[in-house]
Design an enzyme around this catalytic site. Sequence first.
Site, short mmCIF file in Angstrom:
data_model
loop_
_atom_site.label_atom_id
_atom_site.label_comp_id
_atom_site.label_asym_id
_atom_site.label_seq_id
_atom_site.Cartn_x
_atom_site.Cartn_y
_atom_site.Cartn_z
N HIS A 290 49.36 45.50 13.44
CA HIS A 290 49.21 44.95 12.09
C HIS A 290 49.04 46.01 11.01
O HIS A 290 49.67 45.95 9.97
CB HIS A 290 48.01 44.00 12.08
CG HIS A 290 47.78 43.32 10.77
ND1 HIS A 290 48.63 42.37 10.26
CD2 HIS A 290 46.77 43.47 9.84
CE1 HIS A 290 48.18 41.94 9.10
NE2 HIS A 290 47.06 42.59 8.81
N ASP B 29 52.11 42.42 16.02
CA ASP B 29 51.02 42.10 15.10
C ASP B 29 50.20 40.96 15.69
O ASP B 29 50.72 39.86 15.91
CB ASP B 29 51.61 41.70 13.74
CG ASP B 29 50.57 41.45 12.67
OD1 ASP B 29 49.37 41.38 13.00
OD2 ASP B 29 50.96 41.33 11.50
N SER C 202 49.11 42.85 4.62
CA SER C 202 48.22 41.78 5.05
C SER C 202 48.01 40.76 3.92
O SER C 202 48.97 40.26 3.35
CB SER C 202 46.90 42.37 5.55
OG SER C 202 46.16 41.44 6.29
#
Length: 417
Positions: free
Chosen positions: A355, A321, A226
């Site tokens: 994600h 995601d 991330s």
Amino acid sequence: MSSQIRLRLLPRARCFFDEPVQVKVTRLRSRQVVALRARSTDERGVVFSSSATYRADDRGEVDLNKHPSLGGSYVGVEPMGLLWSLRAEALHQHFEKGKSLKPHVVTISVHDEEEGRVLAEATNERLLLGGGVTRLPVNEENINGVLFTPPGAGPFPAVLDLNSNPSVKRAALLANKGFVVLALCIFNVKPRNTKEIHLDRFRDGINFLQQQPKVGSNGVGVLSLSKAADISLSLSAFVPAVKACVWINGCSSNTSFPLYYNKHQILSPILFDHSKVIHTKSGAFINKYAVTNPLAEENNGSLIPIEQAKAQFLFVASEDDMCLNSKAYMDQMVERLKRHGKDNFETVCYPRAGHVLSPPFSPYCPSGPHGIRSNYAIWGGEPRAHAAAEVHLWKKIQEFFRAHLSCEDADKSQVNK
């Protein structure tokens, strides 16, 4: 609880967090229908649970390695389904496991399908820290993290594990595999109070790793997810000691905060279009489309010059995601590197994963608090495919670091200035 029916966790009930266990029930009636349930409480007191219905075979046995779930949290043959399908009983909760000295405890029970009474029960203790691995909190000058060192003389490859929170789960588990790992949170204050990020902190972490007596690798690996993923790209571009970079579901540009290095701003944050945030009925948000195009002219000052990196890259993207358009950013980076005549990368893509890719057998969390945006975010992913991606990726990460972090002829006299 029946004294006849047996629930066994094989090969043992106490194992590492990233190890599978075989769940087996014996001494049931032939073709008896039972419910298997799992329950766990995370470090914040949030309860996670799962359940699945099984029919015993003619011998009165249920073996999750070969028998299918008929319904519940998952269906089909899923040996570790009870664990990866654990879901919070409250909305938008992420599984919190960051204290490496305490095992993740999961209670597994067998229930009569009709009456609901407990027939048998067992406890699975899932450890983060192996015997002989040392855990050392580091609080010196610019570094505030936790160092994990494997037992033995070494030499061992070194990895900097960057996180958006203080979790040390990945770092501890990697140390069990023979890596010296420094876990660093990318924020030294709460994200909402962060005005800028300084690359110097992470460079100093790399220097600290290289000076450890058991570290033998020529350079350091960086593991990231991330927001931490774009920091890992910047480290690779500006700090020569980074030799291997694992980028997971991030952006190809600097995001959210200005990035400074050696007291100068080197990258501005990419623009964020709040009008493109999608509100869902659950109260969580889809942020995927709100990050503007990294290749747009107005974002030139945010694009990370990865073409100048000497590191090897492992780009990992989940196609489902819902937080970042990771697959598109990965494709842009591959095209950029090829355009500059570079082939120092490999890619992995997971079509139905979300994600937050964690070490294997972590509870699947479809949504949770977004640390930077101060909202609840939809992470995306289909639970079964997401769990399979985590198993595959965990092995891939270790193979990648071992291939590119050589412990031969290391010279630790040189550090980054």
